[in-house]
Motif scaffolding. Structure first.
Motif, PDB file in Angstrom:
ATOM      1  N   LYS A   1      65.647  40.694   2.016  1.00 30.70           N
ATOM      2  CA  LYS A   1      64.497  40.960   1.150  1.00 30.70           C
ATOM      3  C   LYS A   1      63.749  39.658   0.886  1.00 30.70           C
ATOM      4  O   LYS A   1      64.329  38.576   0.940  1.00 30.70           O
ATOM      5  CB  LYS A   1      64.944  41.588  -0.163  1.00 30.70           C
ATOM      6  CG  LYS A   1      66.034  40.801  -0.878  1.00 30.70           C
ATOM      7  CD  LYS A   1      66.609  41.581  -2.048  1.00 30.70           C
ATOM      8  CE  LYS A   1      67.784  40.833  -2.671  1.00 30.70           C
ATOM      9  NZ  LYS A   1      68.432  41.600  -3.749  1.00 30.70           N
ATOM     10  N   PRO A   2      62.460  39.764   0.604  1.00 25.32           N
ATOM     11  CA  PRO A   2      61.675  38.556   0.347  1.00 25.32           C
ATOM     12  C   PRO A   2      61.931  38.002  -1.053  1.00 25.32           C
ATOM     13  O   PRO A   2      62.271  38.742  -1.981  1.00 25.32           O
ATOM     14  CB  PRO A   2      60.237  39.041   0.489  1.00 25.32           C
ATOM     15  CG  PRO A   2      60.300  40.488   0.117  1.00 25.32           C
ATOM     16  CD  PRO A   2      61.633  40.975   0.585  1.00 25.32           C
ATOM     17  N   HIS A   3      61.774  36.687  -1.191  1.00 23.32           N
ATOM     18  CA  HIS A   3      61.929  36.014  -2.479  1.00 23.32           C
ATOM     19  C   HIS A   3      60.734  35.092  -2.690  1.00 23.32           C
ATOM     20  O   HIS A   3      60.247  34.456  -1.747  1.00 23.32           O
ATOM     21  CB  HIS A   3      63.228  35.206  -2.511  1.00 23.32           C
ATOM     22  CG  HIS A   3      64.451  36.023  -2.255  1.00 23.32           C
ATOM     23  ND1 HIS A   3      65.108  36.716  -3.237  1.00 23.32           N
ATOM     24  CD2 HIS A   3      65.121  36.280  -1.091  1.00 23.32           C
ATOM     25  CE1 HIS A   3      66.143  37.353  -2.707  1.00 23.32           C
ATOM     26  NE2 HIS A   3      66.178  37.107  -1.407  1.00 23.32           N
ATOM     27  N   ALA A   4      60.272  35.034  -3.904  1.00 21.62           N
ATOM     28  CA  ALA A   4      59.104  34.215  -4.214  1.00 21.62           C
ATOM     29  C   ALA A   4      59.406  32.747  -3.961  1.00 21.62           C
ATOM     30  O   ALA A   4      60.456  32.239  -4.327  1.00 21.62           O
ATOM     31  CB  ALA A   4      58.693  34.432  -5.667  1.00 21.62           C
ATOM     32  N   LEU A   5      58.470  32.080  -3.314  1.00 26.64           N
ATOM     33  CA  LEU A   5      58.574  30.659  -3.030  1.00 26.64           C
ATOM     34  C   LEU A   5      57.161  30.095  -3.091  1.00 26.64           C
ATOM     35  O   LEU A   5      56.218  30.743  -2.621  1.00 26.64           O
ATOM     36  CB  LEU A   5      59.182  30.421  -1.642  1.00 26.64           C
ATOM     37  CG  LEU A   5      59.674  29.014  -1.324  1.00 26.64           C
ATOM     38  CD1 LEU A   5      60.841  28.631  -2.232  1.00 26.64           C
ATOM     39  CD2 LEU A   5      60.103  28.910   0.140  1.00 26.64           C
ATOM     40  N   GLU A   6      57.008  28.931  -3.696  1.00 22.38           N
ATOM     41  CA  GLU A   6      55.680  28.366  -3.870  1.00 22.38           C
ATOM     42  C   GLU A   6      54.929  28.307  -2.543  1.00 22.38           C
ATOM     43  O   GLU A   6      55.406  27.759  -1.559  1.00 22.38           O
ATOM     44  CB  GLU A   6      55.782  26.959  -4.448  1.00 22.38           C
ATOM     45  CG  GLU A   6      54.424  26.343  -4.761  1.00 22.38           C
ATOM     46  CD  GLU A   6      54.546  24.969  -5.398  1.00 22.38           C
ATOM     47  OE1 GLU A   6      53.500  24.352  -5.668  1.00 22.38           O
ATOM     48  OE2 GLU A   6      55.684  24.520  -5.620  1.00 22.38           O
ATOM     49  N   GLY A   7      53.757  28.934  -2.507  1.00 26.78           N
ATOM     50  CA  GLY A   7      52.932  28.932  -1.312  1.00 26.78           C
ATOM     51  C   GLY A   7      53.263  30.025  -0.321  1.00 26.78           C
ATOM     52  O   GLY A   7      52.635  30.103   0.743  1.00 26.78           O
ATOM     53  N   GLY A   8      54.218  30.885  -0.621  1.00 25.74           N
ATOM     54  CA  GLY A   8      54.583  31.953   0.307  1.00 25.74           C
ATOM     55  C   GLY A   8      55.815  32.680  -0.180  1.00 25.74           C
ATOM     56  O   GLY A   8      56.040  32.824  -1.381  1.00 25.74           O
ATOM     57  N   GLU A   9      56.623  33.131   0.766  1.00 26.50           N
ATOM     58  CA  GLU A   9      57.859  33.809   0.394  1.00 26.50           C
ATOM     59  C   GLU A   9      58.993  33.335   1.287  1.00 26.50           C
ATOM     60  O   GLU A   9      58.771  32.831   2.392  1.00 26.50           O
ATOM     61  CB  GLU A   9      57.705  35.324   0.470  1.00 26.50           C
ATOM     62  CG  GLU A   9      57.364  35.856   1.845  1.00 26.50           C
ATOM     63  CD  GLU A   9      57.088  37.358   1.835  1.00 26.50           C
ATOM     64  OE1 GLU A   9      56.442  37.826   0.886  1.00 26.50           O
ATOM     65  OE2 GLU A   9      57.515  38.053   2.789  1.00 26.50           O
ATOM     66  N   ALA A  10      60.212  33.500   0.793  1.00 31.79           N
ATOM     67  CA  ALA A  10      61.398  33.049   1.525  1.00 31.79           C
ATOM     68  C   ALA A  10      62.286  34.232   1.862  1.00 31.79           C
ATOM     69  O   ALA A  10      62.385  35.200   1.097  1.00 31.79           O
ATOM     70  CB  ALA A  10      62.172  32.039   0.693  1.00 31.79           C
ATOM     71  N   TRP A  11      62.934  34.125   3.020  1.00 27.77           N
ATOM     72  CA  TRP A  11      63.946  35.090   3.442  1.00 27.77           C
ATOM     73  C   TRP A  11      65.230  34.319   3.741  1.00 27.77           C
ATOM     74  O   TRP A  11      65.178  33.151   4.138  1.00 27.77           O
ATOM     75  CB  TRP A  11      63.485  35.850   4.689  1.00 27.77           C
ATOM     76  CG  TRP A  11      62.350  36.800   4.417  1.00 27.77           C
ATOM     77  CD1 TRP A  11      61.068  36.479   4.088  1.00 27.77           C
ATOM     78  CD2 TRP A  11      62.403  38.225   4.453  1.00 27.77           C
ATOM     79  NE1 TRP A  11      60.313  37.601   3.914  1.00 27.77           N
ATOM     80  CE2 TRP A  11      61.106  38.693   4.132  1.00 27.77           C
ATOM     81  CE3 TRP A  11      63.405  39.147   4.720  1.00 27.77           C
ATOM     82  CZ2 TRP A  11      60.798  40.050   4.082  1.00 27.77           C
ATOM     83  CZ3 TRP A  11      63.103  40.505   4.676  1.00 27.77           C
ATOM     84  CH2 TRP A  11      61.820  40.953   4.350  1.00 27.77           C
ATOM     85  N   VAL A  12      66.345  34.976   3.560  1.00 24.26           N
ATOM     86  CA  VAL A  12      67.635  34.325   3.760  1.00 24.26           C
ATOM     87  C   VAL A  12      68.470  35.126   4.746  1.00 24.26           C
ATOM     88  O   VAL A  12      68.571  36.356   4.627  1.00 24.26           O
ATOM     89  CB  VAL A  12      68.406  34.192   2.431  1.00 24.26           C
ATOM     90  CG1 VAL A  12      69.774  33.556   2.661  1.00 24.26           C
ATOM     91  CG2 VAL A  12      67.600  33.377   1.421  1.00 24.26           C
TER      92      VAL A  12
END
Length: 460
Positions: free
Chosen positions: A413-424
């Motif tokens: 699932k996506p996670h908020a990250l400054e300037g975009g989103e992060a996936w793990v």
């Protein structure tokens, strides 16, 4: 009441002999007054017990002797009484020194720690200046210790500068070395020490040349080298200018990485990469062959962040070229994600390993090492501005989120990250190590990459 007189503020031998005689006579700590030199005595004080030639010996743990030797040098006027109180307690219970929660033990350990730190500061921050006297060249230094450490600290200089004639002046005690014997004399005043010599300009030039802004941490520097020592160190006259210059240089680098200087993204990336090549923010630069920076198109929609370069990456200077990189390439191909269109990098830029014969075995980066390298990841993300950043493994996730996270909780699932989103997701090296359900784990990894690729297209 008994008055125990010691020869000097750091008279460990005198304290030890007197304390032993008092302990053998079973004199309570509350009935002993400790003084230095021939200070006025209480007219009603009892005489100290005379040392007994045939007195029964008693042993104390080595840890107590080491503790006492350091604590005696502290400036706390209660140190002798505190040590004697602990000595009496140890006679009854030799393991009392091991009780770290005991307030008395804790306080004495704190005194000893402060003394050791003061000795370390003296070793680090003494600066000799050249003068001429009747016997020729002598090197003189001025230092202001917090505690009575001169006798404990100066043998270090006799060993290190054995061929020099030198003097270290302090307000309470001075040390003099003639090349053969170390002697101590009266304290001195700051005016007795020279202000400078011709060697200082050479030293300042050298210091300026080795000052590295990539490892500058002002808070840590001030903690390790407090301002009180600056006035006696020639290089510290340059510190303010060097700090401001390094901060300005860093600010220009950040601005460049954002493409605001000349609008040339490639030049900005090259500037950041060139700066990273000389990074010494943590000790891993001593371990790896070279800094392994990220690579890929500067307009990439996906940035993949791994853990650290491996053996082959360290030698090649490129990320993800070893077995894990080859597996990542295969999985991206099956997921329909173009590797050449992605930017790949690592959370840590140097290879950390353990040598086993001729082999270099991967060693997991520590938290401080990950944190030290976050500056470079941040600059890469500011420059690339990827809509999606993918953390491959727990180390990369910690780097991106600034804290330890579990892959199972963050995956899919996506996670908020400054300037975009992060996936793990997992690191490809995990798939190389796993033995059970390897095909299922690999299929799940490909599914993660496919989902990320589709998300990138949707965001575009």
């Amino acid at each position: 009441m008994r008055v125990a007189t010691l020869g000097s503020e750091d008279d460990f031998d005198g304290w030890r002999d007197t304390a032993r005689a008092l302990a053998l006579a079973s004199v309570p700590a509350s009935e002993v007054v400790w003084q230095i030199g021939e200070a006025p005595q209480d007219l009603f004080a009892d005489a100290l017990p005379a040392p007994l030639a045939n007195a029964p010996a008693f042993a104390v743990p080595r840890a107590f002797v080491e503790l006492a030797r350091s604590a005696v040098c502290h400036s706390d006027p209660e140190r002798f009484s505190l040590l004697y109180a602990l000595l009496l307690r140890i006679r009854e219970n030799p393991r009392a020194i091991e009780d770290a929660a005991d307030p008395l033990v804790r306080r004495l350990e704190s005194l000893a720690k402060e003394v050791r730190r003061d000795i370390h500061k003296m070793h680090a921050f003494v600066r000799f200046r050249e003068v001429e006297d009747d016997a020729g060249t002598r090197y003189v230094a001025w230092f202001e210790p917090d505690h009575h450490i001169v006798r404990e600290a100066t043998p270090f200089f006799a060993r290190r500068f054995a061929a020099m004639r030198w003097s270290i002046l302090t307000p309470r005690l001075s040390a003099h070395w003639d090349g053969e014997e170390l002697v101590f004399g009266l304290g001195a005043a700051r005016a007795d020490a020279p202000d400078g010599d011709p060697v200082e300009e050479t030293w300042k030039t050298y210091y300026s040349s080795i000052f590295n802004p990539a490892r500058l941490k002002v808070g840590a520097m001030l903690k390790e080298m407090p301002r009180k020592y600056w006035k006696n160190m020639p290089e510290t006259a340059l510190v303010g200018e060097l700090i401001s210059g390094a901060q300005a240089r860093e600010a220009r680098m950040v601005e460049t990485s954002r493409g605001r200087i000349g609008g040339n993204a490639l030049a900005a990336w090259e500037a950041v990469r060139a700066e990273a090549m000389g990074c010494t923010r943590c000790d891993l630069y001593k371990c790896g062959t070279q800094t392994v920076f990220g690579e890929g198109p500067l307009d990439a929609k996906i940035m993949f962040v791994g853990e650290q370069p491996g053996d082959q990456e360290d030698l090649a200077g490129k990320p993800f070229v070893g077995p894990a990189g080859q597996l990542l390439d295969r999985a991206l191909g099956e997921a329909g994600v173009d590797r050449k269109a992605a930017y790949v990098t690592n959370a840590v830029k140097h290879f950390k390993f353990e040598a086993r014969g001729k082999r270099r075995i991967h060693s997991k980066p520590s938290g401080p090492e990950i944190d030290a390298c976050r500056w470079w990841i941040d600059q890469e993300r500011v420059l690339i501005r990827p809509p999606i950043t993918v953390a491959l493994g727990a180390t990369a996730a910690r780097s991106l989120f600034g804290k330890a996270v579990t892959i199972s909780a963050m995956r899919g699932k996506p996670h908020a990250l400054e300037g975009g989103e992060a996936w793990v997701t997992v690191h490809p090296s995990f798939l190389l190590r796993v033995r059970d359900n390897r095909e299922e784990e690999y299929a799940r990894f490909v599914h993660d990459l496919r989902t990320i690729g589709e998300r990138a297209k949707a965001l575009a």
